[in-house]
Design a protein around this motif. Structure first.
Motif, mmCIF file in Angstrom:
data_model
loop_
_atom_site.group_PDB
_atom_site.id
_atom_site.type_symbol
_atom_site.label_atom_id
_atom_site.label_comp_id
_atom_site.label_asym_id
_atom_site.label_seq_id
_atom_site.Cartn_x
_atom_site.Cartn_y
_atom_site.Cartn_z
ATOM 1 N N SER A 1 0.880 -1.158 0.000
ATOM 2 C CA SER A 1 0.000 0.000 0.000
ATOM 3 C C SER A 1 0.928 1.221 0.000
ATOM 4 N N TYR A 2 0.937 2.042 1.033
ATOM 5 C CA TYR A 2 1.805 3.236 1.019
ATOM 6 C C TYR A 2 2.527 3.438 2.355
ATOM 7 N N ARG A 3 2.486 2.410 3.214
ATOM 8 C CA ARG A 3 3.065 2.578 4.550
ATOM 9 C C ARG A 3 4.071 1.456 4.835
ATOM 10 N N GLU A 4 4.433 0.685 3.820
ATOM 11 C CA GLU A 4 5.205 -0.535 4.066
ATOM 12 C C GLU A 4 6.712 -0.260 4.003
ATOM 13 N N GLN B 1 0.886 2.285 -3.630
ATOM 14 C CA GLN B 1 -0.420 2.685 -4.166
ATOM 15 C C GLN B 1 -1.158 3.565 -3.167
ATOM 16 N N ILE B 2 -1.597 4.709 -3.634
ATOM 17 C CA ILE B 2 -2.352 5.605 -2.758
ATOM 18 C C ILE B 2 -3.861 5.405 -2.974
ATOM 19 N N VAL B 3 -4.208 4.877 -4.140
ATOM 20 C CA VAL B 3 -5.630 4.596 -4.409
ATOM 21 C C VAL B 3 -5.997 3.368 -3.567
ATOM 22 N N ILE B 4 -6.828 3.601 -2.568
ATOM 23 C CA ILE B 4 -7.034 2.561 -1.551
ATOM 24 C C ILE B 4 -7.504 1.234 -2.146
ATOM 25 N N GLY B 5 -6.715 0.213 -1.911
ATOM 26 C CA GLY B 5 -7.108 -1.161 -2.227
ATOM 27 C C GLY B 5 -6.897 -1.608 -3.658
ATOM 28 N N GLY C 1 -4.972 -2.053 4.327
ATOM 29 C CA GLY C 1 -5.395 -1.668 5.668
ATOM 30 C C GLY C 1 -6.796 -2.148 5.999
ATOM 31 N N ASP C 2 -7.226 -1.875 7.228
ATOM 32 C CA ASP C 2 -8.585 -2.234 7.647
ATOM 33 C C ASP C 2 -9.615 -1.431 6.851
ATOM 34 N N GLY C 3 -9.309 -0.179 6.592
ATOM 35 C CA GLY C 3 -10.240 0.646 5.809
ATOM 36 C C GLY C 3 -10.390 0.110 4.403
ATOM 37 N N ALA C 4 -9.277 -0.346 3.838
ATOM 38 C CA ALA C 4 -9.298 -0.876 2.471
ATOM 39 C C ALA C 4 -10.204 -2.100 2.361
ATOM 40 N N ALA C 5 -10.373 -2.804 3.468
ATOM 41 C CA ALA C 5 -11.231 -3.996 3.439
ATOM 42 C C ALA C 5 -12.690 -3.632 3.147
ATOM 43 N N ASN D 1 -4.501 -4.316 10.450
ATOM 44 C CA ASN D 1 -5.628 -3.634 11.083
ATOM 45 C C ASN D 1 -5.051 -2.721 12.167
ATOM 46 N N ASN D 2 -4.755 -1.484 11.751
ATOM 47 C CA ASN D 2 -4.222 -0.518 12.731
ATOM 48 C C ASN D 2 -5.362 0.264 13.379
ATOM 49 N N GLN D 3 -6.564 -0.212 13.136
ATOM 50 C CA GLN D 3 -7.812 0.207 13.798
ATOM 51 C C GLN D 3 -8.409 1.524 13.327
ATOM 52 N N TRP D 4 -7.704 2.215 12.433
ATOM 53 C CA TRP D 4 -8.238 3.486 11.956
ATOM 54 C C TRP D 4 -8.041 3.619 10.448
ATOM 55 N N ALA D 5 -9.096 4.040 9.763
ATOM 56 C CA ALA D 5 -9.004 4.426 8.352
ATOM 57 C C ALA D 5 -9.073 5.964 8.378
ATOM 58 N N ALA E 1 0.235 9.549 13.481
ATOM 59 C CA ALA E 1 -0.832 10.104 12.642
ATOM 60 C C ALA E 1 -0.973 9.256 11.380
ATOM 61 N N HIS E 2 -2.122 9.409 10.715
ATOM 62 C CA HIS E 2 -2.340 8.686 9.453
ATOM 63 C C HIS E 2 -1.291 9.120 8.419
ATOM 64 N N THR E 3 -1.191 10.423 8.228
ATOM 65 C CA THR E 3 -0.099 11.000 7.433
ATOM 66 C C THR E 3 0.343 12.255 8.186
#
Ligand SMILES: Cc1ncc(C[n+]2csc(CCOP(=O)(O)OP(=O)(O)O)c2C)c(N)n1
Length: 363
Positions: A88-91, A127-131, A166-170, A195-199, A263-265
């Motif tokens: 994704s974009y955080r790895e 990838q920034i486009v989620i999922g 991420g969890d949000g991407a699910a 699952n970092n618990q926040w999208a 933070a998310h970003t």
């Protein structure tokens, strides 16, 4: 804890005690674990430097990974050479373990290129486009299958794909479509959900009434929840999922239950939407602290070792800062070149139009 199942695989408690699990075992050595701890410490330092560089205006944006080091290092250390990663974009820690030069990550977040690291065949573009990468990964895995790179007698001939989301991407359509295709074609793909618990500001409780890993059953492949802050457990579960994929037994879903400590970003302020008591609680479950406690108790590391790694982290930090002035801005031509593998008529027309516009500006 909401979303945490009784079946969650854990092999090391937050206090650094080993626990037995009937189904999963960490098969590596203590030496391996010392190496994982080093990976995690260096990844955290790289992340902190990049965050600071963004604050100095040197990067356009940064996506901090702090708190997710064990999920990333544990899964990345389970990969073998022909395996392919769709991040994704955080790895950032996965990229580091696989040897991607960190200048590549910095270059992308500085806007110097669009993530031009395809030459490292094992780690595809951020990838920034989620999922969307879940579909790319599944398609790629189906390709591996068609190429006969799965289920061979010689394990060296087998490969698997791992896709991070991420969890949000699910909650995304693309990701759910990818699950369906992966199941239908028995594709060798591991869906690794951190699952970092926040999208961003949306909590997972809003998006799923059941723990995420339970969804996999409905798609027809196994799902498992692992303590994402426990590098031993993540490594063991990832070994299992990747091995079955390589053997031709199809997809699996891993939910690494973790917490985004930052933070998310760098554009986000989590104090606006979450409780500081949550942050406090998860500081006690810090993946680095946990492994440090265990290895100290084992006598595998001591203050001298920690001081040496701290020194290495400082050197890394200095290298990261020194990289920035060496990064080259992109050109418009380069941007046009990297949209498609082959130019299209429409793109060529746009390139000409842009050239005329730029020439007019100079006049
Ligand atoms: C298709 C799409 N929709 C919305 C966004 C905006 N967006 C960026 S990050 C994000 C949340 C993603 O959360 P999650 O999948 O849990 O990943 P995390 O960032 O927590 O690792 C959203 C909605 C986007 N980038 N792409």
């Amino acid at each position: 804890m909401r979303g945490q199942s009784h079946d969650m695989v854990q092999l090391l408690t937050p206090d650094g005690e080993r626990v037995h699990n009937e189904d999963f075992e960490f098969t590596g050595s203590t030496e391996d674990l010392v190496g994982y701890l080093r990976d995690m410490i260096l990844a955290r330092r790289f992340d902190a430097e990049a965050t600071a560089l963004q604050r100095h205006g040197e990067l356009g944006l940064w996506t901090p990974l702090i708190g997710q080091e064990a999920a990333q290092v544990g899964s990345a250390r389970a990969l073998r050479t022909p395996d392919v990663v769709f991040p994704s974009y955080r790895e950032h820690a996965v990229a580091m373990v696989l040897g991607l030069p960190y200048s590549n990550l910095l270059s992308m977040f500085r806007g110097c290129d669009g993530g031009d690291w395809e030459r490292l065949e094992t780690f595809k573009n951020y990838q920034i486009v989620i999922g969307c990468q879940a579909l790319h990964a599944t398609g790629y895995a189906m390709g591996l299958q068609l190429d006969g790179a799965v289920g061979n007698e010689n394990p060296d001939d087998n490969a698997a794909v791992i896709v991070y989301h991420g969890d949000g991407a699910a909650s995304q359509g693309d990701v759910n479509e990818a699950y369906v295709f992966a199941a239908s074609y028995n594709a060798p793909v591991v869906f690794f959900c951190q699952n970092n618990q926040w999208a961003i500001s949306e909590p997972i409780a809003l998006q799923s009434r059941i723990p995420l890993f339970e969804r996999a059953k409905g798609f027809g492949f196994p799902g498992i929840q692992v303590d994402g802050n426990d590098v031993l457990a993540v490594k063991a579960v990832s070994d299992w999922a990747l091995e079955r994929a390589r053997n031709g037994e199809g997809p699996a879903f891993i939910e690494a239950f973790t917490y985004r400590m930052g933070a998310h970003t760098t554009s986000d302020d989590p104090t606006k939407y979450r409780e500081s008591s949550d942050d406090e609680e998860w500081r006690g479950r810090d993946p680095i602290l946990r492994l440090t406690r265990y290895l100290e108790k084992e006598g595998a590391i001591d203050d001298e070792w920690l001081a040496k790694v701290e020194e290495d982290a400082k050197v890394l930090g200095a290298e990261v800062r020194a990289t920035i002035p060496q990064l080259k801005d992109t050109t418009m031509d380069r941007l046009f070149e990297t949209v498609y593998a082959e130019p299209t008529v429409a793109l060529e027309a746009q390139r000409r139009e842009y050239a005329e516009y730029a020439a007019g500006e100079d006049a």
